[in-house]
Scaffold this active site. Sequence first.
Site, PDB file in Angstrom:
ATOM      1  N   ASP A   1       0.833  -1.213   0.000  1.00 37.61           N
ATOM      2  CA  ASP A   1       0.000   0.000   0.000  1.00 37.61           C
ATOM      3  C   ASP A   1       0.857   1.247   0.000  1.00 37.61           C
ATOM      4  OD1 ASP A   1      -2.870  -0.723   0.147  1.00 37.61           O
ATOM      5  OD2 ASP A   1      -2.215  -1.830   1.908  1.00 37.61           O
TER       6      ASP A   1
ATOM      7  N   LYS B   1      -7.632  10.456  11.076  1.00 34.29           N
ATOM      8  CA  LYS B   1      -7.071   9.769   9.902  1.00 34.29           C
ATOM      9  C   LYS B   1      -7.913   9.965   8.646  1.00 34.29           C
ATOM     10  CE  LYS B   1      -5.862   5.307   7.947  1.00 34.29           C
ATOM     11  NZ  LYS B   1      -5.727   3.855   8.111  1.00 34.29           N
TER      12      LYS B   1
ATOM     13  N   ASP C   1      -4.194   2.541  -5.332  1.00 31.32           N
ATOM     14  CA  ASP C   1      -2.827   2.719  -4.836  1.00 31.32           C
ATOM     15  C   ASP C   1      -2.388   1.541  -3.967  1.00 31.32           C
ATOM     16  OD1 ASP C   1      -4.527   3.200  -2.746  1.00 31.32           O
ATOM     17  OD2 ASP C   1      -3.541   5.006  -2.043  1.00 31.32           O
TER      18      ASP C   1
END
Length: 1306
Positions: free
Chosen positions: A919, A988, A1225
């Site tokens: 990742d 986050k 991604d």
Amino acid sequence: MSAVRWGRGAAGFGRALWPAGPPGLLAEEGALGGVWGRKRSSTASPCEQDRRKDWGHAELLEVLKARVRQLQAEGVAEVTVKRVAKRVAIARAPEAGGTQPPRQAQAGAAGAAPMLSSRWAQKLDNDQRLMEKRKRRLEGKLQKHVEKVAWQKHLRLEPRLLSRKLASQLQHWEQGTPQNPWEEQLAQLLQEAPQRLSGEAAAAPADRGPKPRLESQQRLLSFLECCLLTGHLPLAHHVLVTHHSKSQQQRLLTLSMYNMVMLGWARQGSFKELMYVFFMLKDAGLAPDLRSYAAALQCMGRLDQDAGTIRRCLKQMTQDGLQLQGLFTAVPLSAEERAELLRVVRKAKPAFTPPRPPVPPPQLNTSPLLREIYAKDPAVSYPRLHLSLKELQGLFRQQLRMEMATTVTVESVEKVPLLTKEVLHARKTLAGLRARWRTALYRELQETKESEAHAAREGRLSLFPYLCLLSEKDVVGMLLQTLQALPAQGESLLFLAHELGLRVFKRKQLRNEVQELEQRYSKYLHLLASDTQVAEPCLPRQHWEALGVPEAPHEQPWPMSVVVQLGKQLAEVLVRAVQMPSSLAAPRSPGTLIPVLYHVYSFRSFRQIGILKPHPAFTQLLETAAERTLTFESTDVPMLCPPLPWTSPHSGAFLLSPTKMMRSVEGSQQHQLLLERCPPTELHGALDALTQLGNCAWRVNGRVLDLVLELFTDKGCPRLGVPAPPSEAPRPPEGRQAPKRCLLPEVSPAEKAEMRRELARRLKVAREMQSLRADALYRLSLAQHLRHRVFWLPHNMDFRGRTYPCSPHFNHLGSDLARALLEFAQGRPLGPHGLDWLKIHLVNLTGLKKRESLQARRDYADELMEDILDSADRPMTGRKWWMEADEPWQALACCMEVARAVRAPDPTAYVSHFPVHQDGSCNGLQHYAALGRDSVGAASVNLLPSDLPQDVYSEVAAQVEVFRRQDAEQGVRVAQVLEGFISRKVVKQTVMTVVYGVTRYGGRLQIEKRLREINDFPQVRGAETPDPAGHCPVPGGRWAAGGPDTGSYLCPPWGPPAGPMGASPPPQSARGHWPRAIRHRGENLGPAHAPPSPSPQDFVWEASHYLVRQVFNSLQEMFSGTRSIQRWLTESARLISHTGSAVEWVTPLGIPIIQPYHRDSKVMIKGGLQSLTFSSSVDTSQKPNTLKQKNGFPPNFIHSLDSSHMMLTALHCYRKGLTFVSVHDCFWTHAADVAVMNQVCREQFIRLHSQPILHNLSRFLIKRFCSDPRASKSIWVSRLMDTLLSVPKAGTFNLEQVKHSTYFFS
């Protein structure tokens, strides 16, 4: 349950269900069954029985035939025929028995004879019924033919010309002498034709007039196309004449419309009608092009005209500047039409030789990023599949059959019910109802066609040709499947209309070139099969193009108004035709028929919308029957063979079903036009990357599937992502909170409001649970269906270049559960480091040790080896360590893989099929930091080498804590309350989505949700219900696997894919947003209402406002370069939209991008059950939506960069022989190849950002939006020029350091 479930059920349907009304087909079948009676036994030997049977057949049949002919000639009633046949059979019965005593003969007359008479009477009835059925069918066909001929006589073929001179010429020529034939008149008409239009004007229908006419032209073009496809050429000509005769409507007509009708007449050899079209062409001020001449010449050939006429036509074509060779190279014709055209040309020019199909020189993409990909290298070894050529050819035939059938039926994994009397009776009842509905739907559909045909005869663009595209059998089947899929709460009429219309459009696109496709595909498989060789290694697209495969014709999309109007008409047919006995709803009610579907109005958000809702009795009948099949469109399930390589924007993926390379809202053409104008070589990178992603073979992880099914068929387990069944959903409140108490006068308004809120909350949760359950049902049923198969997931991309699998229900972009069910079909030995990567990946999936080194994570896995092995051996009965992981199902699958590897005799030789992920570390910020060469930002997102991974979320949380402490010391109350509650988890999601354009409002919702999850935080419980679907507040859809922590979306920006076979989607909270083109006016798909005013004890509202402000301030300090680039992109987009244009750019790989955000245009479809009004934001005739354009540009631009990086990595991994797939991604490969993939990933990131991306963007935007001298005086263009020239300055970060960053992707 929103899926189609076809059970086997009983074939008949008892009379008891139909106590009143005329007897139908089913009642006749029930009466017929009683004629047969019980089969009698016989004591005769088998040989004797055979002799008697043969004798009886011969004699009895002759007697009956003669007597029936006699009675029919005398006009005797049918019942007499039956009685006579019976008497004859009884009279002949003793003779059939041979030497039979009188008493036994009488017994035989009472026993055997009735059996024979009954049997032969039945046979006679069946034969007669069959003959009558055939007679009715022939009469029906004859009647239709007569009606069609009579109808065509009423269609206008002679044009009404606006030019008096041309009208006079037409009249004179129609009355012309034999010395003045039509062919000569055509030559004269061509000579008098006006100046030929430029190629651009002829090719672009929209250029004939202002943009508001674009949709009307699309509608007219699609109408004419459907007329030709369905054999209604006179109707197309009639409508063309009607429009041409009115000056206002004539402006809508384009050269392609005239050509389309001309080619239709040319195929039939109808020269007179073709001449009519030529007259209209000239009357409209247009000049013929190559297609016009091809039609004329083809018609001459079919009529076997003389060479002189053909020569004059060819001479005029040359004078118009058109080349004869162009007829064979530039005009799309079938093989038969091409042969006919060649024959007629050679009649005038015997020595003519058509040019060979041009072999284009090997054009290669010249981008510096792709130079190595397309470099000739004999040593390169592209990966091959593990299957032989014979196996792949067998899989191709299976896929071909599936696509030709258009649907796939799959066994449901729902728990099998006990076959009780109630279940069997319900299935029998359903079977009977469906048989009756099928007959009613046929009748209703025919009546609808007749009505629409009448409208078409009046020159209106009716739905008649669209309704004729599919056979009545297919349409009826589709409607019954839609009925079966309708959820109990009903579905929006607008959504159903859109889905039905879209399904007709997709099915009519099926190409029928099976034999040729099979030959070419077999040759293509030599490149992929494990047991074949090719002369020179090449990419799949290059090999396919080398086979000389002609490109499939591009399908023009239908306007959204046509799609919705057609679907609405079909939905109304369903409503009118489908009825059931009232006794199903109320057993004691009179035997009348009642509708199965009801049209009601309901509120969604604050808008009233129409809903089609099934009768509760029908829903209960479906639940009782518990049929166990699901039906999907063939394009909604994975492929059973490797997909076709992508060779153009509209050619690739499925074998027969056309698929767009760039998906978009139906009716939108701006993306497709950009791609078609783009030089083909510029798209090679994207085409080859999509092909490579689709060529990855998959299989189902059977052990994980078994465990999931065990939970699913029980009561689910929401904590592990296995949705509970609807039976576990909250029920309406009882007692003091019961809804009926709202009617009592003593209940206060405040209590009533609270009751309504509680009821709404419970209904919302119940709908979401049902939606999640249905979503899991589709996924698990498909997984079970594909359990022992190898399959492929063809890919396409969105308008930003981000790639997605075409199969919406079962793919690797899903949740943790969906990903755990999949593994590579082709294995690879672990090698020396593969087991280490499996261990590291397992620790990554747990969410632990995120701040630790890779070595520490591997050591931690060794420490937990006992728990890992226990989880693998006893997942449901052991310590269940895997259940505590962030991604529990993927962790369990990895535990099983690690256990098999460590127990293998040689772990390095163990063949692993497990995909290992790498990742990006907040990938959006990584691209921003690289764009701005921001050293501080680069260090925060692991672009710089470090011993331990940097965590930008923890750093932002620490910075916010600093701000909070300062405010608390100054007496800010909310800052004091937040002490001890600011953590990485709270900030986050907001930090991650800031780069993707989240607003402060969206960020506040994210933080509010996190705060409400903290039990100790002061708040009023129940004020806000957590969203079980994991919905993302950012406009665009749901978060992907693992919830918002992954940063990946499940629903792309154009809206979610459709469910199985007309199935309504789950409610919006679990399905994502409506497609933008059919969103209801004013419908808010986010929170329905603003949160209530906070109570003194509830600080969530105030705290979330405070924290989102501090998070944005922290990011401003930490990523100053990022924020400056973001502001520059936003301001540029704002100014571009003020000039009246949508923002466009080209990715570093050459993909043209345009943002599809325009002001909503309202479209209304009147009549029927209700008038439908929907908004379309893709209408390019509308001005750009400035707010969406400026807010969308920064995140969309970054998405186009991360997709470019992914594609580069995919192509280079393929060149190195690796298996590679991605979830945006997040890159996947075999454990043995992780190190190679990591190296490629870093190298391509450096190469990508070594390009002057922002300066290239500035130059492109200046050329595109500021180079027009006419617009240079505009104040907006002037400001835009100044902004584009002030490109943000770059910092000092050295990109080469990324090569040595261990945690860039990890």
